[in-house]
Design a protein around this motif. Structure first.
Motif, mmCIF file in Angstrom:
data_model
loop_
_atom_site.group_PDB
_atom_site.id
_atom_site.type_symbol
_atom_site.label_atom_id
_atom_site.label_comp_id
_atom_site.label_asym_id
_atom_site.label_seq_id
_atom_site.Cartn_x
_atom_site.Cartn_y
_atom_site.Cartn_z
ATOM 1 N N VAL A 68 -15.055 4.391 -8.095
ATOM 2 C CA VAL A 68 -13.669 3.929 -7.994
ATOM 3 C C VAL A 68 -12.959 4.730 -6.906
ATOM 4 O O VAL A 68 -13.040 5.965 -6.888
ATOM 5 C CB VAL A 68 -12.939 4.103 -9.342
ATOM 6 C CG1 VAL A 68 -11.457 3.811 -9.196
ATOM 7 C CG2 VAL A 68 -13.561 3.195 -10.399
ATOM 8 N N MET A 69 -12.269 4.032 -6.023
ATOM 9 C CA MET A 69 -11.512 4.698 -4.962
ATOM 10 C C MET A 69 -10.142 4.033 -4.809
ATOM 11 O O MET A 69 -10.056 2.818 -4.617
ATOM 12 C CB MET A 69 -12.265 4.616 -3.628
ATOM 13 C CG MET A 69 -11.556 5.314 -2.474
ATOM 14 S SD MET A 69 -12.399 5.011 -0.870
ATOM 15 C CE MET A 69 -14.017 5.686 -1.235
ATOM 16 N N HIS A 70 -9.086 4.829 -4.914
ATOM 17 C CA HIS A 70 -7.748 4.288 -4.695
ATOM 18 C C HIS A 70 -7.548 4.017 -3.214
ATOM 19 O O HIS A 70 -7.922 4.826 -2.352
ATOM 20 C CB HIS A 70 -6.675 5.265 -5.182
ATOM 21 C CG HIS A 70 -5.290 4.869 -4.795
ATOM 22 N ND1 HIS A 70 -4.505 5.598 -3.927
ATOM 23 C CD2 HIS A 70 -4.556 3.782 -5.140
ATOM 24 C CE1 HIS A 70 -3.354 4.994 -3.763
ATOM 25 N NE2 HIS A 70 -3.352 3.899 -4.487
ATOM 26 N N LEU A 71 -6.959 2.860 -2.894
ATOM 27 C CA LEU A 71 -6.649 2.490 -1.521
ATOM 28 C C LEU A 71 -5.134 2.400 -1.380
ATOM 29 O O LEU A 71 -4.489 1.603 -2.074
ATOM 30 C CB LEU A 71 -7.279 1.139 -1.158
ATOM 31 C CG LEU A 71 -8.810 1.045 -1.257
ATOM 32 C CD1 LEU A 71 -9.271 -0.372 -0.931
ATOM 33 C CD2 LEU A 71 -9.485 2.050 -0.340
ATOM 34 N N ASP A 72 -4.548 3.217 -0.500
ATOM 35 C CA ASP A 72 -3.106 3.107 -0.271
ATOM 36 C C ASP A 72 -2.840 1.990 0.728
ATOM 37 O O ASP A 72 -3.757 1.347 1.258
ATOM 38 C CB ASP A 72 -2.509 4.440 0.169
ATOM 39 C CG ASP A 72 -3.021 4.921 1.519
ATOM 40 O OD1 ASP A 72 -3.514 4.111 2.331
ATOM 41 O OD2 ASP A 72 -2.915 6.135 1.781
ATOM 42 N N VAL A 113 -13.690 -0.930 -6.264
ATOM 43 C CA VAL A 113 -14.697 -0.650 -7.278
ATOM 44 C C VAL A 113 -16.063 -1.069 -6.743
ATOM 45 O O VAL A 113 -16.236 -2.211 -6.296
ATOM 46 C CB VAL A 113 -14.397 -1.389 -8.596
ATOM 47 C CG1 VAL A 113 -15.518 -1.161 -9.606
ATOM 48 C CG2 VAL A 113 -13.068 -0.939 -9.178
ATOM 49 N N LYS A 114 -17.012 -0.146 -6.802
ATOM 50 C CA LYS A 114 -18.393 -0.447 -6.414
ATOM 51 C C LYS A 114 -19.297 -0.170 -7.617
ATOM 52 O O LYS A 114 -19.277 0.925 -8.188
ATOM 53 C CB LYS A 114 -18.840 0.397 -5.229
ATOM 54 C CG LYS A 114 -20.282 0.137 -4.789
ATOM 55 C CD LYS A 114 -20.709 1.031 -3.635
ATOM 56 C CE LYS A 114 -20.034 0.625 -2.350
ATOM 57 N NZ LYS A 114 -20.582 1.393 -1.192
ATOM 58 N N GLY A 204 -15.654 -4.760 -4.871
ATOM 59 C CA GLY A 204 -14.461 -5.599 -4.787
ATOM 60 C C GLY A 204 -13.237 -4.794 -5.168
ATOM 61 O O GLY A 204 -13.339 -3.651 -5.636
ATOM 62 N N TYR A 205 -12.064 -5.390 -4.983
ATOM 63 C CA TYR A 205 -10.811 -4.713 -5.273
ATOM 64 C C TYR A 205 -10.359 -5.016 -6.694
ATOM 65 O O TYR A 205 -10.471 -6.153 -7.178
ATOM 66 C CB TYR A 205 -9.721 -5.145 -4.294
ATOM 67 C CG TYR A 205 -9.974 -4.736 -2.864
ATOM 68 C CD1 TYR A 205 -10.903 -3.750 -2.533
ATOM 69 C CD2 TYR A 205 -9.286 -5.353 -1.819
ATOM 70 C CE1 TYR A 205 -11.131 -3.379 -1.219
ATOM 71 C CE2 TYR A 205 -9.501 -4.990 -0.493
ATOM 72 C CZ TYR A 205 -10.433 -4.008 -0.210
ATOM 73 O OH TYR A 205 -10.666 -3.653 1.089
#
Length: 261
Positions: A68-72, A113-114, A204-205
Motif C-alpha cells: 500500500v502506498m499513499h499518493l498525494d 495497492v499492489k 490499482g488505486y
C-alpha cells in the motif's frame, strides 16, 4: 483546522530607483494543501513492514503480499497529466483553487495497492472490504470503479459513476470531460472480483473521500483478504490486515515571485 506553516514572504515597498518591486500585500498569497501519511509499523508484527525500495507499506504472508502506498495530488498529477490540449482529465484531483480557501482542496484520498502472489493457487483482495478510519471517528468507504449496468455490488461503498453524475455541468463539454475521467477511473482503480494467480500481481488505486480536518492518525483496514478457496470457489482461509498512518495535513504559503520593473 489544518496547520498553516508560514514560509518567509518578502515584503518591500515599490522602489523605482532599484528597478524592481515586490507586490506582496497587493497580490493574493498563493497557498497549497499538502497531505502526508507516514506508515506506523507495529513493533510486534514481523509480517508488516515498510519496503525500503519504494517506501510502500507491506503485509506479507507466506509468499502473498499486499503493498500500500499513499499518493498525494502531486503524485497523481504526474501519473495522469493534462492532455496535449490542456484538459484536466485526472479524476482524482482538482484543478482550480477554491476562491475562499485560496488553495486547491483535495478531491479524494488515494492509495496505490499492489497484490503479489508467489506461492498460492490464487489470492484475492476485495476493495469493497476496506474501510479508512480516523482517530476522530470517521469511517470512509471506498469508491467502486464499476461502470453502470455491470451489476457489481459495492457492498455499501460509493460509486464513481454516481459521484461524477453530480459533478456533470450543463454544457456538453463538462459531460464529455467527466466521461473521459470515468474512463481513466476504469483503467486505474482496483476492481472487485479480480483474483491474482500464482506468479502474478495486480495493481490499482483504492480511493476514499478526503480526510476530515484535524485528523492525527488513520488506519486502512482490509477485511477477508482471501488466501485459499474451496472446491466451490468460496474463500476458506482469509486474514484481516490493518495499516496505520500518522497524518499531517498542512496548508503552506508559497513565496510569490518578485515582479521586476
Amino acid at each position: 483546522m489544518f496547520r498553516v506553516r508560514r514560509f518567509a514572504v518578502v515584503a518591500a515597498a515599490i522602489t523605482m530607483m532599484a528597478g524592481c518591486a515586490y507586490l506582496s500585500g497587493l497580490i493574493p498569497r498563493n497557498l497549497k494543501y499538502e497531505l502526508t501519511l507516514d506508515p506506523q509499523v507495529p513493533r510486534d508484527r514481523g509480517d508488516i513492514y515498510v519496503d525500503l525500495e519504494d517506501s510502500s507499506f507491506v503485509y506479507s504472508h507466506e509468499g502473498a503480499f499486499v503493498k500500500v502506498m499513499h499518493l498525494d495530488d502531486d503524485d497523481l498529477d504526474r501519473r495522469i497529466p493534462k492532455l496535449f490540449d490542456g484538459r484536466h482529465v485526472n479524476p482524482y484531483t482538482r484543478e482550480d483553487r477554491d476562491p475562499d480557501l485560496r488553495y486547491i482542496p483535495p478531491r479524494f484520498t488515494v492509495f496505490e495497492v499492489k497484490v503479489i502472489n508467489e506461492t498460492y493457487a490464487k489470492i484475492e483482495f476485495d476493495p469493497a472490504k476496506t474501510v479508512l478510519t480516523t482517530d476522530s471517528g470517521a469511517m470512509l468507504r471506498y469508491y467502486d470503479p464499476g461502470r453502470a449496468g455491470e451489476g457489481v455490488d459495492p457492498l455499501g461503498g460509493n460509486r464513481f459513476s454516481e459521484y461524477y453524475k453530480t459533478e456533470i455541468g450543463r454544457s456538453g463539454l463538462d459531460k464529455d470531460l467527466n466521461l473521459e475521467r470515468i474512463g481513466v477511473v476504469y483503467k486505474t482503480a482496483y476492481h472487485r472480483h479480480r483474483p491474482v494467480f500464482r506468479e502474478d500481481e495486480r495493481v490499482g488505486y483504492l480511493v476514499f473521500d478526503p480526510l476530515p480536518e484535524g485528523v492525527a492518525s488513520a488506519s486502512l483496514k482490509i477485511s477477508a483478504f482471501a488466501l485459499r478457496f474451496d472446491a466451490d470457489n468460496n474463500p476458506k482461509e482469509t486474514v484481516d490486515v490493518e495499516f496505520t498512518f500518522s497524518v499531517d495535513q498542512t496548508v503552506i504559503e508559497i513565496k510569490p515571485e518578485p515582479t521586476g520593473i
